[in-house]
Design a protein around this motif. Sequence first.
Motif, PDB file in Angstrom:
ATOM      1  N   GLU A  86      59.487  15.515  16.038  1.00 28.61           N
ATOM      2  CA  GLU A  86      60.427  16.269  16.867  1.00 28.61           C
ATOM      3  C   GLU A  86      60.725  15.572  18.188  1.00 28.61           C
ATOM      4  O   GLU A  86      61.842  15.660  18.704  1.00 28.61           O
ATOM      5  N   TYR A  87      59.767  14.891  18.753  1.00 29.75           N
ATOM      6  CA  TYR A  87      59.947  14.275  20.077  1.00 29.75           C
ATOM      7  C   TYR A  87      61.131  13.304  20.075  1.00 29.75           C
ATOM      8  O   TYR A  87      62.025  13.392  20.929  1.00 29.75           O
ATOM      9  N   ASP A  88      61.155  12.399  19.113  1.00 33.44           N
ATOM     10  CA  ASP A  88      62.255  11.429  19.036  1.00 33.44           C
ATOM     11  C   ASP A  88      63.576  12.126  18.723  1.00 33.44           C
ATOM     12  O   ASP A  88      64.619  11.780  19.282  1.00 33.44           O
ATOM     13  N   ARG A  89      63.537  13.082  17.812  1.00 33.20           N
ATOM     14  CA  ARG A  89      64.758  13.811  17.457  1.00 33.20           C
ATOM     15  C   ARG A  89      65.311  14.559  18.654  1.00 33.20           C
ATOM     16  O   ARG A  89      66.520  14.596  18.892  1.00 33.20           O
ATOM     17  N   LEU A  90      64.411  15.162  19.430  1.00 28.20           N
ATOM     18  CA  LEU A  90      64.813  15.934  20.606  1.00 28.20           C
ATOM     19  C   LEU A  90      65.568  15.061  21.600  1.00 28.20           C
ATOM     20  O   LEU A  90      66.660  15.424  22.058  1.00 28.20           O
ATOM     21  N   PHE A  91      64.997  13.921  21.952  1.00 25.59           N
ATOM     22  CA  PHE A  91      65.635  13.062  22.949  1.00 25.59           C
ATOM     23  C   PHE A  91      66.955  12.491  22.432  1.00 25.59           C
ATOM     24  O   PHE A  91      67.921  12.358  23.192  1.00 25.59           O
ATOM     25  N   ALA A  92      67.003  12.159  21.144  1.00 31.21           N
ATOM     26  CA  ALA A  92      68.238  11.627  20.574  1.00 31.21           C
ATOM     27  C   ALA A  92      69.357  12.663  20.589  1.00 31.21           C
ATOM     28  O   ALA A  92      70.535  12.315  20.723  1.00 31.21           O
ATOM     29  N   SER A  93      68.988  13.938  20.452  1.00 31.03           N
ATOM     30  CA  SER A  93      70.008  14.991  20.399  1.00 31.03           C
ATOM     31  C   SER A  93      70.466  15.443  21.784  1.00 31.03           C
ATOM     32  O   SER A  93      71.567  15.967  21.941  1.00 31.03           O
ATOM     33  N   PRO A  98      68.657   7.898  25.164  1.00 27.67           N
ATOM     34  CA  PRO A  98      67.334   8.534  25.123  1.00 27.67           C
ATOM     35  C   PRO A  98      66.176   7.649  25.530  1.00 27.67           C
ATOM     36  O   PRO A  98      65.196   8.136  26.083  1.00 27.67           O
ATOM     37  N   GLU A  99      66.252   6.341  25.284  1.00 27.04           N
ATOM     38  CA  GLU A  99      65.123   5.465  25.607  1.00 27.04           C
ATOM     39  C   GLU A  99      64.870   5.425  27.104  1.00 27.04           C
ATOM     40  O   GLU A  99      63.719   5.322  27.545  1.00 27.04           O
ATOM     41  N   SER A 100      65.912   5.508  27.896  1.00 30.12           N
ATOM     42  CA  SER A 100      65.761   5.523  29.349  1.00 30.12           C
ATOM     43  C   SER A 100      65.019   6.773  29.799  1.00 30.12           C
ATOM     44  O   SER A 100      64.054   6.703  30.575  1.00 30.12           O
ATOM     45  N   GLU A 101      65.458   7.932  29.292  1.00 31.90           N
ATOM     46  CA  GLU A 101      64.812   9.184  29.665  1.00 31.90           C
ATOM     47  C   GLU A 101      63.380   9.257  29.128  1.00 31.90           C
ATOM     48  O   GLU A 101      62.478   9.752  29.808  1.00 31.90           O
ATOM     49  N   LYS A 102      63.155   8.736  27.934  1.00 30.29           N
ATOM     50  CA  LYS A 102      61.815   8.762  27.351  1.00 30.29           C
ATOM     51  C   LYS A 102      60.840   7.918  28.171  1.00 30.29           C
ATOM     52  O   LYS A 102      59.677   8.295  28.350  1.00 30.29           O
TER      53      LYS A 102
END
Length: 322
Positions: A86-93, A98-102
Motif C-alpha cells: 500500500e505504501y508505494d501505491r499510496l504515494f503513486a496515487s 512520489p519519489e521526492s515526497e517518499k
Amino acid sequence: MDNLINEHGGLCDRVTYQIKLSPFTLAECEEFYKSNDIGLSRYDIAQSYMVFGGIPYYMRYVDGEFSLAQNIDNIFFAKNAKLKDEYDRLFASVFANPESEKSIVDLLSKNNAGFTRKEIIEKLHLSEGAGISKSLKALIASDFAVKYVPFGFSRREPHYKLTDLFCIFYLRFLKDHDSGNEKFWQQNSSARSLSAWCGLAFENVCFNHVEQLKKSLGISGVITRASAWSKRPDDEKGAQIDLLIIRNDNVINMCELKFYSGEYDVNNEYYRTLLNRESLLQKYVSPRTVIRNTLVTTFGLKKNEYSNVFSNVILLGDLFQE
C-alpha cells in the motif's frame, strides 16, 4: 465539449472541485468500528490508530472475528496481505513525483520532532528551489506532515514533522521486512522494538489530539500552540519533552506521554528527571509563567510518594472526546 473529456471520463487537466478528507479522530474510529460490529477496546483502538492512522479505507479490512494482532498480521504480513504494498501505491496515487515526497517522509520518520527545511535539503542533498517547496506543501496539504515552530526556535526556523501514523508504521516494520513470518505481530507484541514504536506513535496520537487534551484540561477557549522540545547537553544536563502546550494565560503544560498496559508508576529516578526538566524549562520562559507537569497515559497514575509530581493526569479515554 467532447474533446475536453479524457479517456477516464474527466475534464482534461482540470480539477472541478477538491475535497479535503482528514483522518478520523479516535472518537470517529471508535464509532466506525461500532457501526461495523467490530468489538475493540479503546486500548486496541488506539493501537489500530497507530497502525492505520485513522484512515477508514484501511480500517475496513479489520475483521471482527480476529484480535487486533491477528488482523495486523493478516492485513500486512500474510503472504497475500491486502496492504503489504500500500505504501508505494499510496504515494503513486497522491503525488505527481512520489519519489521526492517518499524521500522526505523517510527522513522525517527518523526524528519525531522533525527537521527544518535547511536540514532536509542538506540531509537529502537537494537543491534549493521550487521543487522542495512544492513537495513540502503537498505533504502538508495531504495530512502527511505539519509545519510548526518548536519551542525555543525562532519563527524563521519552522520544522516539518511527520504525523502520518501509517507511514511511520510502514517505515518501521514493513519497508525492509523480509523474514516471511506471517505471524510477526502476534509473536512480537511484547518485543522491545514494538514497545519503543508504541511510545513514539503515542506521541503522535497525542499531537493529533491536542484539542481533546485541552478539553480535558478545561482550557478549550485558551489560545495555545503545541510543540516538542529538546535541550542538548552542554554545561548542564540535556532534556527532551514529548509535548508542550504553551498557553497565552501564562501557563505551560509540560506533558509526559506514556502508553502503558496498566497504571503508570513513578519511581525516584523518574521523579528527579521530571524535576530537572521542569527546572531547565523554567530558565527559558518568563518568571511569571507557571509550568504544570501533566501526564497523558492509558490507565492512570499509581499513587505513591512521587506521584504528586504531576499536576494533571489525562487518561486515554479522554482522547476519545468529540
